[in-house]
Design an enzyme around this catalytic site. Structure first.
Site, PDB file in Angstrom:
ATOM      1  N   ALA A 289       0.821  -1.206   0.000  1.00 62.59           N
ATOM      2  CA  ALA A 289       0.000   0.000   0.000  1.00 62.59           C
ATOM      3  C   ALA A 289       0.855   1.255   0.000  1.00 62.59           C
ATOM      4  O   ALA A 289       0.514   2.253  -0.628  1.00 62.59           O
ATOM      5  CB  ALA A 289      -0.912  -0.016   1.216  1.00 62.59           C
ATOM      6  N   ASP A 335      12.541  34.536 -34.015  1.00 62.21           N
ATOM      7  CA  ASP A 335      12.709  35.182 -35.313  1.00 62.21           C
ATOM      8  C   ASP A 335      11.636  36.255 -35.435  1.00 62.21           C
ATOM      9  O   ASP A 335      10.642  36.214 -34.706  1.00 62.21           O
ATOM     10  CB  ASP A 335      12.396  34.184 -36.442  1.00 62.21           C
ATOM     11  CG  ASP A 335      13.505  33.190 -36.658  1.00 62.21           C
ATOM     12  OD1 ASP A 335      14.630  33.502 -36.279  1.00 62.21           O
ATOM     13  OD2 ASP A 335      13.211  32.118 -37.200  1.00 62.21           O
ATOM     14  N   ASP A 644      14.035  28.437 -38.661  1.00 61.24           N
ATOM     15  CA  ASP A 644      13.341  27.799 -39.783  1.00 61.24           C
ATOM     16  C   ASP A 644      14.286  27.287 -40.857  1.00 61.24           C
ATOM     17  O   ASP A 644      14.066  26.248 -41.442  1.00 61.24           O
ATOM     18  CB  ASP A 644      12.280  28.742 -40.376  1.00 61.24           C
ATOM     19  CG  ASP A 644      12.784  30.154 -40.572  1.00 61.24           C
ATOM     20  OD1 ASP A 644      14.014  30.341 -40.558  1.00 61.24           O
ATOM     21  OD2 ASP A 644      11.961  31.074 -40.739  1.00 61.24           O
ATOM     22  N   ASP A 648      19.796  26.873 -39.237  1.00 60.07           N
ATOM     23  CA  ASP A 648      19.370  27.120 -37.854  1.00 60.07           C
ATOM     24  C   ASP A 648      19.438  25.864 -36.998  1.00 60.07           C
ATOM     25  O   ASP A 648      19.347  25.933 -35.778  1.00 60.07           O
ATOM     26  CB  ASP A 648      17.924  27.644 -37.819  1.00 60.07           C
ATOM     27  CG  ASP A 648      17.841  29.088 -38.276  1.00 60.07           C
ATOM     28  OD1 ASP A 648      18.857  29.783 -38.178  1.00 60.07           O
ATOM     29  OD2 ASP A 648      16.759  29.508 -38.723  1.00 60.07           O
ATOM     30  N   ASN A 738      -5.328   1.134  -0.937  1.00 56.77           N
ATOM     31  CA  ASN A 738      -4.307   1.428  -1.945  1.00 56.77           C
ATOM     32  C   ASN A 738      -4.922   1.528  -3.328  1.00 56.77           C
ATOM     33  O   ASN A 738      -4.636   2.435  -4.114  1.00 56.77           O
ATOM     34  CB  ASN A 738      -3.265   0.307  -1.897  1.00 56.77           C
ATOM     35  CG  ASN A 738      -2.140   0.525  -2.880  1.00 56.77           C
ATOM     36  OD1 ASN A 738      -1.709   1.653  -3.068  1.00 56.77           O
ATOM     37  ND2 ASN A 738      -1.680  -0.535  -3.515  1.00 56.77           N
ATOM     38  N   ASP A 742      -5.830   5.699  -4.285  1.00 55.56           N
ATOM     39  CA  ASP A 742      -4.658   6.184  -5.002  1.00 55.56           C
ATOM     40  C   ASP A 742      -4.958   6.554  -6.448  1.00 55.56           C
ATOM     41  O   ASP A 742      -4.734   7.674  -6.872  1.00 55.56           O
ATOM     42  CB  ASP A 742      -3.558   5.109  -5.003  1.00 55.56           C
ATOM     43  CG  ASP A 742      -2.800   5.098  -3.691  1.00 55.56           C
ATOM     44  OD1 ASP A 742      -3.272   5.773  -2.760  1.00 55.56           O
ATOM     45  OD2 ASP A 742      -1.766   4.422  -3.604  1.00 55.56           O
TER      46      ASP A 742
HETATM   47  P1  ATP Z   1      13.847  36.377 -39.605  1.00 50.00           P
HETATM   48  O1  ATP Z   1      15.251  35.997 -39.283  1.00 50.00           O
HETATM   49  O2  ATP Z   1      13.195  37.169 -38.578  1.00 50.00           O
HETATM   50  O3  ATP Z   1      13.012  35.265 -40.150  1.00 50.00           O
HETATM   51  P2  ATP Z   1      14.415  37.377 -42.227  1.00 50.00           P
HETATM   52  O4  ATP Z   1      13.461  36.637 -43.081  1.00 50.00           O
HETATM   53  O5  ATP Z   1      14.679  38.804 -42.583  1.00 50.00           O
HETATM   54  O6  ATP Z   1      13.964  37.455 -40.749  1.00 50.00           O
HETATM   55  P3  ATP Z   1      16.510  35.836 -43.345  1.00 50.00           P
HETATM   56  O7  ATP Z   1      15.611  34.885 -44.005  1.00 50.00           O
HETATM   57  O8  ATP Z   1      17.780  35.370 -42.734  1.00 50.00           O
HETATM   58  O9  ATP Z   1      15.777  36.578 -42.194  1.00 50.00           O
HETATM   59  O10 ATP Z   1      16.811  36.956 -44.400  1.00 50.00           O
HETATM   60  C1  ATP Z   1      17.813  37.946 -44.165  1.00 50.00           C
HETATM   61  C2  ATP Z   1      17.702  39.047 -45.176  1.00 50.00           C
HETATM   62  O11 ATP Z   1      17.931  38.544 -46.479  1.00 50.00           O
HETATM   63  C3  ATP Z   1      16.322  39.693 -45.227  1.00 50.00           C
HETATM   64  O12 ATP Z   1      16.185  40.725 -44.301  1.00 50.00           O
HETATM   65  C4  ATP Z   1      16.272  40.195 -46.662  1.00 50.00           C
HETATM   66  O13 ATP Z   1      16.912  41.463 -46.743  1.00 50.00           O
HETATM   67  C5  ATP Z   1      17.106  39.201 -47.412  1.00 50.00           C
HETATM   68  N1  ATP Z   1      16.242  38.206 -48.044  1.00 50.00           N
HETATM   69  C6  ATP Z   1      15.280  37.461 -47.474  1.00 50.00           C
HETATM   70  N2  ATP Z   1      14.697  36.636 -48.339  1.00 50.00           N
HETATM   71  C7  ATP Z   1      15.306  36.855 -49.521  1.00 50.00           C
HETATM   72  C8  ATP Z   1      15.191  36.300 -50.829  1.00 50.00           C
HETATM   73  N3  ATP Z   1      14.312  35.343 -51.083  1.00 50.00           N
HETATM   74  N4  ATP Z   1      15.982  36.757 -51.781  1.00 50.00           N
HETATM   75  C9  ATP Z   1      16.895  37.705 -51.522  1.00 50.00           C
HETATM   76  N5  ATP Z   1      17.065  38.270 -50.331  1.00 50.00           N
HETATM   77  C10 ATP Z   1      16.290  37.852 -49.323  1.00 50.00           C
END
Ligand code: ATP
Length: 915
Positions: A289, A335, A644, A648, A738, A742
């Protein structure tokens, strides 16, 4: 001899698998293939059957003690006891099986929610399907961050690199091409093949599936990979150890009880065998128990049910341990794009040298106009603007689509890129026409470290490369500028006016992208970013809004009151980041944003100092995230970090809780993370933290309840022996208690609703023991109060009914059950009086308590009372017992009140946290 797929030309592979590189399989053909090849799954180890689970319940040390006890009962002639003990063993085992099966089902359902998907071509359309449904012949589209869903032959590769270490042991990502490879090439040398469950780390490509499920290379060695990792949380491990320790302690106390009992029986000169038998049975039953054998099972089920509840609110926990770590989180690094903001971009400004132009229109609907100083702009007179729009739409992987039924416009791909396609369409430049006229020949895909991307096109007799990216970075690579169609070297003044325009847009929370181009004599076969993305000719800037998520402002406020500091870490421009952080309450009006390049100049000690106050980090690369986590953790913080992109993953691994985004997240981040946020929303992370806190608190509640009940049972017997009284409870009664008290109330405590102050307390210190000193005091007082009450009822029974042991034991039996049931209500909160929560507001506990009381009535009235050797109490007896029963409950409530008053400041978050 049959040739290998890697030896064949891409066209041959296409023909043999009746596929089509540009349209994929038809749904009909895919269904047929699925019927032939089956699901694209690796064979799993067969699950434990219910029967195996049932048998396993009997491997438990404590159950073996029970079986031994029932054997001893038979030997000493107590057949009824033995039958009851066996019945209890069976019931316990069934309950165990039921709980385990339920927990397993809940976990399997969660796993299903994060099952991978694949992007394939079916019936000529890009379609997302569960990877399970992939068949040979499917054309799969791959990009950085994707897991390769089956074995495939590449038919297109734009700098695709694949990490194949898991299969070939090669630690560096391998570059993929489409040319045939010699027949004898080893797996590692088959550069035109992609293998199931390896990861694309860079580039973009297309492949035809040649093998699925157990027919893949990984499938061939899958037997070796069958050992599924059993993840148990530190709390579960701690509890299992704690339970074992308690078990040994209980056995020791029970041996003591037996020794003392026999000794006191012997002290009156004669030692009757019946007395020894009773003591033996009592101590064995007491051990059974008192040992909290149900603890680990209840913890598992509470964690699993909690995870299920969290999944309904969009947070999918991938690892059991994360649920309890959530309650200790003191910093959430998030982010910006998509998590704090809506990720629904609309271009509202376009800048070419000295011309700022506004765009109208909403969402992804390609209707809108261009204005300058309030008047409509004629695009035929704005050469630079037209070139800017064309370049941004060509250097782009997103597609604008219209739903055939509703007519609504949506984006397939990255919303940032989608916004550019829409802006170009508003100017009359339709992407599909542009790409048909000026096809893409080569490309350098976007990555968040370079923050740029480049595509090469044949355009009106020239070979051009368009580059778009973060303006500050791209501008530093520009040497020239196009103004009204003619090109000249960029002057310092022009550079300055571009920087000012960029800053102006960013400080209004706009996300700004720059577009540039360069002419080439011929397009390089294997372009290299360092060579290609320089000596560019600047065209213009495009600024887009990305509104903050409405619910985030409240979530940030909740974080602060819960002692959690939100930090923004973004790749975006510092001014854009700061504007949004201020709007959401993450940064104060006087805060500054720290940039990645500033971080590079700091020593680890300086960074450690800085992260104590800085809340906005901008223009960072994934590597900076690692440095920030290190610094925060060195300061003793428990960090949740979102991510993402493919780069990362290491940061997610390093964080105490790695959080992947369900919508924008890559397969790799979802696989690495401890938790996936299905709606990409910061507010969801905060509510998961809340849920984590609730689950941990509930686990404490039932541990506290079970331990005080079990301790009270030991104390009752021990005190009686020390006082020289007869044993107040018979073995069979102890066993019944028990079982009755319980299980049901404990489970009900495990699903208690959140207490009002759950997000007003500081995060739990992970080093804090499960049984804090406060909880120990409460367990001590409650079990003592219960024991005294039960002994009081017993003694009164003896006294009032002239030594009738049957009556006295019935009194003790009833009182122990009723006090425990009432105390279960007090266990609903450590902080609040149960009356503040609403006494009957946990409906599961009401039902559990009712069931316990019903079983009690069953054991004193009706035929069962013969087994339990109880008498049937009348109204007067009930009145007396019911008046006595709430005493331990009142003692506990009083203890809570005293503790609350004396340690109030201790537990509440008193100082608001620096922004
Ligand atoms: P977070 O980090 O908050 O998601 P974010 O999308 O700005 O923000 P990144 O994806 O690292 O971060 O992008 C960094 C930078 O690159 C952006 O601020 C933008 O100036 C440039 N960027 C984002 N997407 C593209 C793309 N598809 N082509 C060209 N430049 C880009």
């Amino acid at each position: 001899m049959k040739k290998h797929w890697h030896e064949l030309a891409a066209g041959e592979v296409e023909r043999l698998l009746s596929s089509n590189a540009s349209a994929g399989l038809t749904s009909l053909e895919a269904d047929k293939q699925l019927a032939v090849h089956g699901f694209n799954e690796l064979k799993e180890k067969p699950r434990e059957t219910l029967w195996q689970k049932f048998v396993n319940q009997f491997k438990d040390f404590l159950v073996l003690i029970l079986i031994a006890a029932s054997l001893i009962s038979v030997l000493v002639g107590e057949v009824t006891d033995s039958i009851v003990i066996i019945a209890i063993v069976l019931l316990n085992a069934l309950l165990g099986v039921f709980q385990e099966a339920k927990a397993e089902k809940a976990l399997a359902a969660l796993k299903e929610m994060t099952a991978p998907n694949s992007k394939v071509l079916r019936d000529g359309e890009i379609t997302i399907i569960p990877s399970k449904l992939l068949v040979p012949g499917d054309v799969v589209l791959l990009e950085a961050g994707d897991y390769i869903p089956g074995d495939l032959r590449f038919i297109e590769s734009h700098n695709v690199k694949v990490q194949e270490a898991s299969l070939t042991g090669e630690s560096v990502p391998v570059e993929k091409s489409t040319d045939p490879v010699g027949s004898t090439a080893s797996l590692a040398d088959r550069h035109n093949m992609g293998f199931m469950s390896t990861v694309v780390t860079y580039g973009r490509g297309k492949g035809i599936v040649v093998g699925t499920g157990m027919q893949t290379e990984i499938g061939k060695i899958a037997e070796m990979l069958q050992s599924v990792e059993e993840d148990s949380s530190p709390l579960q491990k701690k509890l299992a150890e704690f339970g074992k320790m308690l078990g040994v302690l209980c056995l020791f106390v029970c041996a003591l009880v037996f020794g003392l009992g026999v000794y006191s029986g012997y002290s009156d000169g004669v030692l009757e065998m019946a007395e020894v038998q009773l003591m033996l049975m009592t101590s064995i039953s007491l051990a059974v128990a008192a040992i909290p054998e149900g603890l680990p099972t209840v913890v598992t089920i509470v964690l699993a049910l909690g995870m299920q509840r969290m999944a309904k609110k969009n947070s999918i926990m991938k690892k059991l341990h994360a649920v309890e770590t959530l309650g200790s989180i003191s910093v959430i690094c998030s982010d910006k794009t998509g998590t704090l903001t809506q990720n629904q971009m609309t271009v509202v400004k376009a800048f070419t040298l000295e011309r700022m132009i506004d765009l109208s229109g909403e969402g992804y609907d390609p209707k809108g106009e261009f204005f300058r100083d309030g008047s409509t702009v004629d695009l035929s007179e704005e050469q630079d603007l037209a070139f800017l729009l064309k370049g941004s739409s060509l250097c782009n992987d997103a597609q604008l689509k219209q739903a055939s039924d509703t007519g609504a416009w949506h984006i397939v791909g990255d919303p940032t890129e989608g916004a550019l396609v829409v802006a170009a369409a508003k100017g009359g430049y339709i992407q599909s026409k542009l790409t048909a006229d000026y096809p893409r020949i080569q490309e350098l895909p976007f990555d968040s470290t370079r923050k740029m991307m480049t595509t090469f096109h044949h355009m009106e007799g020239r070979d051009l490369a368009f580059t778009k990216g973060a303006p500050d970075i791209l501008l530093s690579r520009c040497t020239h500028i196009a103004v009204n169609g003619s090109i000249h070297p960029l002057t310092p003044q022009e550079r300055n006016s571009i920087a000012v325009a960029n800053q102006e847009m960013a400080s209004h929370a706009l996300r700004v992208l720059a577009v540039a181009y360069r002419a080439w004599d011929s397009i390089p076969d294997a372009p290299n970013a360092a060579e290609v993305e320089e000596q560019l000719i600047f065209i213009g800037l495009l600024g887009m809004i990305d509104p903050p998520r409405l619910e985030v402002r409240d979530a940030v406020a909740v974080c602060r009151s819960a002692g959690i500091r939100p930090i923004m870490i973004t790749g975006d421009h510092p001014d854009t980041a700061l504007a949004i952080a201020k709007d959401l309450g993450i940064a104060s009006q006087s805060s500054l944003a720290i940039t990645g390049s500033q971080l590079d100049t700091l020593s680890p000690a300086e960074l450690q100092q800085l992260v104590q106050t800085a809340s906005v980090f901008a223009r960072v690369s994934p590597e900076h995230k690692m440095a920030i986590i290190d610094a925060l953790r060195s300061n003793g913080q428990i960090v949740a970090m979102t991510g993402d992109g493919v780069n990362d993953a290491p940061a997610l691994k390093k964080a105490d809780i790695g959080v992947a985004m369900g919508i924008t997240g890559t397969d790799v981040t979802k696989e690495t993370a401890d938790m996936v946020v299905a709606d990409d929303n910061f507010a969801t992370i905060v509510s998961a933290v809340e849920e984590g806190r609730v689950i941990y608190a509930n686990i404490r509640k039932f541990v506290y309840f079970l331990l005080s009940c079990n301790a009270s049972e030991i104390l009752v017997i021990l005190f009686a022996i020390l006082l020289g009284w007869p044993i107040p409870l018979l073995p069979i009664q102890l066993l019944w208690i028990n079982l009755v008290t319980d299980a049901f109330p404990a489970l009900a405590l495990g699903v208690e609703k959140k207490e009002p102050n759950v997000m007003k307390l500081k995060p739990r210190n992970p080093a804090e023991p499960l049984l804090t000193w406060k909880l120990q005091v409460m367990i001590g007082i409650q079990s003592l109060a219960m024991a005294v009450t039960v002994l009081g009822a017993f003694k009164y029974g003896l006294y009032a009914y002239e030594g009738d042991l049957g009556v006295a034991r019935t009194f003790a039996f009833i009182t122990l059950i009723t006090t425990q049931v009432i105390c279960a209500f007090a266990a609903r909160s450590e902080h609040y009086s149960v009356f503040q929560l609403g006494f009957f507001s946990n409906k599961y506990l009401n039902a559990g308590a009712a069931l316990s009381l019903f079983l009690l009535l069953l054991s004193v009235y009706g035929p069962l009372h013969v087994i339990f050797k109880t008498i049937e109490p009348g109204l007067n007896e009930w009145l007396f017992l019911l008046a006595l029963s709430p005493l331990p409950f009142l003692a506990t409530e009083l203890t809570k009140l005293v503790l609350r008053l004396s340690t109030k400041e201790d537990s509440q978050v008193t100082n608001s946290i620096a922004k």
